[in-house]
Design a protein around this motif. Structure first.
Motif, PDB file in Angstrom:
ATOM      1  N   GLU A 166       3.297  -7.850  -0.447  1.00 32.40           N
ATOM      2  CA  GLU A 166       2.982  -8.957   0.449  1.00 32.40           C
ATOM      3  C   GLU A 166       1.941  -9.853  -0.205  1.00 32.40           C
ATOM      4  OE1 GLU A 166       3.813  -9.717   3.724  1.00 32.40           O
ATOM      5  OE2 GLU A 166       5.416  -8.222   3.706  1.00 32.40           O
ATOM      6  N   ASN A 167       2.268 -11.128  -0.413  1.00 29.14           N
ATOM      7  CA  ASN A 167       1.308 -12.047  -1.023  1.00 29.14           C
ATOM      8  C   ASN A 167       0.044 -12.191  -0.204  1.00 29.14           C
ATOM      9  OD1 ASN A 167       2.692 -12.549  -3.316  1.00 29.14           O
ATOM     10  ND2 ASN A 167       3.582 -14.473  -2.631  1.00 29.14           N
ATOM     11  N   SER A 168       0.132 -12.038   1.118  1.00 30.47           N
ATOM     12  CA  SER A 168      -1.036 -12.223   1.969  1.00 30.47           C
ATOM     13  C   SER A 168      -2.091 -11.151   1.730  1.00 30.47           C
ATOM     14  CB  SER A 168      -0.619 -12.228   3.435  1.00 30.47           C
ATOM     15  OG  SER A 168      -0.003 -11.003   3.756  1.00 30.47           O
ATOM     16  N   GLU A 169      -1.720 -10.032   1.135  1.00 31.64           N
ATOM     17  CA  GLU A 169      -2.672  -8.952   0.884  1.00 31.64           C
ATOM     18  C   GLU A 169      -3.419  -9.136  -0.428  1.00 31.64           C
ATOM     19  OE1 GLU A 169      -0.556  -5.285   1.025  1.00 31.64           O
ATOM     20  OE2 GLU A 169       0.101  -5.574   3.078  1.00 31.64           O
ATOM     21  N   ILE A 170      -2.931 -10.021  -1.281  1.00 34.49           N
ATOM     22  CA  ILE A 170      -3.540 -10.180  -2.599  1.00 34.49           C
ATOM     23  C   ILE A 170      -4.894 -10.852  -2.460  1.00 34.49           C
ATOM     24  CG2 ILE A 170      -3.334 -11.340  -4.826  1.00 34.49           C
ATOM     25  CD1 ILE A 170      -0.296 -11.002  -4.552  1.00 34.49           C
TER      26      ILE A 170
END
Ligand code: FES
Length: 83
Positions: A2-6
């Motif tokens: 998930e990009n939002s977790e990066i």
């Protein structure tokens, strides 16, 4: 992933000059550390070719020069403790 977790993005230059200085091995070492929070990116030239292999940690824009694979663990410690 998930990009939002990066929360961190590690750019490792893979352009010609840094490649000659061993940046492929540096990239491989960082890729072993990649997880949901840390994205490792093989980048183009970062504009500091004489000081390679070059690494840039975002979003803080922390630069590392003349990085060797043995440095990767110490660099990881710096950005893991900032999270
Ligand atoms: S070739 Fe790596 S910074 Fe330019």
């Amino acid at each position: 992933m998930e990009n939002s977790e990066i929360s961190k993005r590690v750019l490792v230059c893979q352009n010609r000059t840094c490649r000659k200085q061993g940046s492929a091995k540096v990239l491989a070492a960082f890729q072993c550390l990649a997880d949901a929070e840390v994205e490792v990116v093989a980048s183009g030239c970062l504009g500091h070719c004489g000081s390679g292999p070059m690494v840039l940690v975002l979003p803080e824009k922390v630069w590392y020069s003349r990085v060797c694979p043995g440095d990767v663990g110490a660099i990881e410690c710096t950005f893991r403790t900032q999270s």
